[in-house]
Design a protein around this motif. Structure first.
Motif, PDB file in Angstrom:
ATOM      1  N   HIS A 226       0.848  -1.191   0.000  1.00  0.00           N
ATOM      2  CA  HIS A 226       0.000   0.000   0.000  1.00  0.00           C
ATOM      3  C   HIS A 226       0.879   1.236   0.000  1.00  0.00           C
ATOM      4  N   LEU A 227       0.470   2.245  -0.788  1.00  0.00           N
ATOM      5  CA  LEU A 227       1.190   3.519  -0.829  1.00  0.00           C
ATOM      6  C   LEU A 227       0.524   4.521   0.093  1.00  0.00           C
ATOM      7  N   CYS A 228       1.345   5.344   0.735  1.00  0.00           N
ATOM      8  CA  CYS A 228       0.813   6.387   1.602  1.00  0.00           C
ATOM      9  C   CYS A 228       0.132   7.454   0.740  1.00  0.00           C
ATOM     10  N   PRO A 229      -1.182   7.728   0.931  1.00  0.00           N
ATOM     11  CA  PRO A 229      -1.872   8.733   0.101  1.00  0.00           C
ATOM     12  C   PRO A 229      -1.254  10.117   0.220  1.00  0.00           C
ATOM     13  N   ALA A 230      -0.731  10.458   1.415  1.00  0.00           N
ATOM     14  CA  ALA A 230      -0.160  11.791   1.612  1.00  0.00           C
ATOM     15  C   ALA A 230       1.244  11.908   1.035  1.00  0.00           C
ATOM     16  N   LYS A 234       6.309   6.788   0.314  1.00  0.00           N
ATOM     17  CA  LYS A 234       6.254   5.821   1.402  1.00  0.00           C
ATOM     18  C   LYS A 234       5.469   4.593   0.932  1.00  0.00           C
ATOM     19  N   VAL A 235       6.107   3.422   1.030  1.00  0.00           N
ATOM     20  CA  VAL A 235       5.500   2.164   0.609  1.00  0.00           C
ATOM     21  C   VAL A 235       5.385   1.257   1.822  1.00  0.00           C
ATOM     22  N   ILE A 269      -2.478  -1.249   5.342  1.00  0.00           N
ATOM     23  CA  ILE A 269      -3.086   0.003   4.864  1.00  0.00           C
ATOM     24  C   ILE A 269      -2.420   1.182   5.564  1.00  0.00           C
ATOM     25  N   PHE A 270      -2.136   2.230   4.785  1.00  0.00           N
ATOM     26  CA  PHE A 270      -1.684   3.511   5.318  1.00  0.00           C
ATOM     27  C   PHE A 270      -2.898   4.377   5.668  1.00  0.00           C
TER      28      PHE A 270
END
Length: 502
Positions: A226-230, A234-235, A269-270
């Motif tokens: 999952h990638l950090c939305p912000a 960051k993975v 999940i981020f």
């Protein structure tokens, strides 16, 4: 012995018999009837003139008609009219008999329908009274509240909560308000594609630009990536070594390794705005981690069996989880409490994955018996089912446009569903024995990535393949798009984290 015509009831001048009904007819009458209907007038079976059999009888001597007047012509006309009247009268008698039978049958059906309606009305009234008594939990199988257990081991400071407190009207209103905002924003965006989005011709030029060794990643139903939305640098990954790893793409180094699960990590999940991540595992727990602190701050015990799917609500305050115990659960991440927990007793099958719709009022779950179920979160009811796969569902993904749902299963296929028409409109058949482990749309809903035996990217609406990566030496367990599809990242059983871009 006198013979009588079955049509006119008169002594026939030229008698003949029908081999179909064994009745005697005046030949001219029966020939006219056959010309008009082609059937026997008595039983309605097919009959032709060639089948008629003449009967030889002795005729009385009849006086010849006068030849000096026009009376013969008048008599011929009268005879023709009489014949027509006889044929019409016979047809009317048959129709009258048929109508009487139909009327009798209709009256019987009406009487039966009235009795059924009366019984159903009584049952509906009783059901409504029961529903009013049982709301808001009517029609659901909700798990009993489980006593909270103290934490143990290295997570002694973590709070473990599994008490089920129910969904209050305030929570439901909060979900509705968020859905209204998201729907309005999506309508404003309309069908326009962001200018920053990578074009399909450029996407087709993507190549592997970096690879890094990370924890032993395990193939799971919900992507272990999952990638950090912000900050898409960051993975977040999870693996069979029971660890959750935060990797910084820009710095090319591991930022945090989070330890606490007792079995492999299957879902990560981020949080979109906080330095918090979530993970799920077959150890039946959902853990909430602080990235900055590097520790577990909460353990949510919502299930009694392995957790197979995890999805964060658009508000950022609630978690959806699915499990092999056949339940899905909705939990508050602020308090760590399980708000509701529901199963479909009729199905009696383990859930393999779960995903929120972009608006957050509905969500989908996949099952081990190849079904996709759509649920209404506010009512906690199953509102639609999508059959079609022939193997356990391994991954589901909603498009950002809110209309499309992609599902993958252990039948080497990806199916696309239209949520407006509730039907499958496209099936992507993959190679034999292809393992589908991860499905993800980009943020614009323009591209769909499939991870499994390899990585494939399709352009939506045309559903044509624009990319295919085979760099992983093991099964791909997770795949994700960067912002505006500026890059693509994947993880696999070969313990590697790979990045693709121009």
């Amino acid at each position: 012995m006198s013979l009588f015509c079955a049509i006119s009831n008169e002594v026939p001048e030229h008698p003949c018999v029908s081999p179909v009904s064994n009745q005697v007819f005046e030949r001219r009458l029966i020939e006219k009837y056959i010309v008009e209907n082609g059937t026997d007038p008595m039983n309605g079976q097919p009959l032709s003139e060639e089948q008629l059999i003449d009967i030889k009888v002795s005729h009385p001597i009849r006086p010849k008609a006068p030849s000096a007047t026009s009376i013969p012509a008048i008599l011929k006309s009268l005879q023709d009219e009489w014949d027509a009247v006889m044929l019409h009268s016979f047809t009317l008698r048959q129709q009258l008999q048929t109508t009487r039978q139909e009327l009798s049958h209709a009256l019987y059906q009406h009487d039966a329908a009235c009795r059924v309606i009366a019984r159903l009305t009584k049952e509906v009234t009783a059901a409504r009274e029961a529903l009013a008594t049982l709301k808001p939990q009517a029609g659901l199988v909700v798990a009993q509240a489980i006593s909270a257990q103290p934490s143990a081991g290295g997570a002694a400071d973590a709070m473990e909560v599994s008490e089920q407190v129910g969904m209050t009207m305030d929570i439901i209103q909060k979900l509705q308000d968020k859905a209204t905002v998201l729907t309005t924003e999506r309508k404003k965006r309309g069908k326009t594609v962001p200018e920053e989005l990578v074009r399909s011709e450029d996407l087709g030029k993507y190549r592997q630009v970096a690879t890094h060794a990370v924890s032993c990643l395990f193939p799971c139903f919900k992507p272990s990536l999952h990638l950090c939305p912000a900050d898409t640098n960051k993975v977040l990954t999870g693996g069979a070594d029971k660890n959750v790893v935060v990797f910084d793409k820009k710095e090319e180094q591991i930022v945090a390794t989070l330890k606490g699960h007792t079995k492999k990590v299957t879902s990560v999940i981020f949080h979109p705005s906080q330095s918090v991540v979530f993970s799920a595992s077959p150890d039946s727990t959902i853990r909430v981690w602080s990235v900055t602190g590097g520790n577990c701050v909460q353990v949510i015990r919502a299930h009694e069996a392995g957790v197979t799917g995890l999805s964060l609500h658009a508000t950022g305050d609630y978690l959806l989880s699915s499990s092999e115990d056949q339940y899905w659960a909705f939990s508050d991440i602020q308090t760590g409490r399980v708000l509701t927990k529901v199963t479909d007793e009729a199905a009696g099958c383990a859930l393999t994955c779960a995903q929120f719709h972009p608006d957050g009022l509905i969500f989908g779950t996949g099952t081990a018996d190849s079904q996709i179920k759509i649920w209404d979160l506010k009512e906690r009811t199953n509102v639609a089912n999508f059959p079609g796969h022939t193997g356990p569902v391994t991954s589901i993904a909603f498009s950002e446009n809110g209309y499309y749902l992609a599902t993958g299963a252990q039948d080497s296929s990806v199916k696309l569903w239209d949520l407006r028409k509730l039907k499958n409109f496209k099936t992507i058949t993959l190679d034999n024995n292809y393992e589908v482990k991860s499905l993800v749309f980009d943020q614009s809903g323009t591209y769909l990535a499939v991870g499994g035996t390899d990585i494939r990217v399709y352009i939506c609406k045309q559903w044509s393949e624009v990319l295919n990566f085979t760099e992983h030496t093991g099964v791909v367990t997770g795949v994700a798009f960067g912002e505006h599809a500026q890059f693509l990242t994947s993880t696999g059983m070969d313990r590697s984290l790979k990045f693709y871009s121009l």
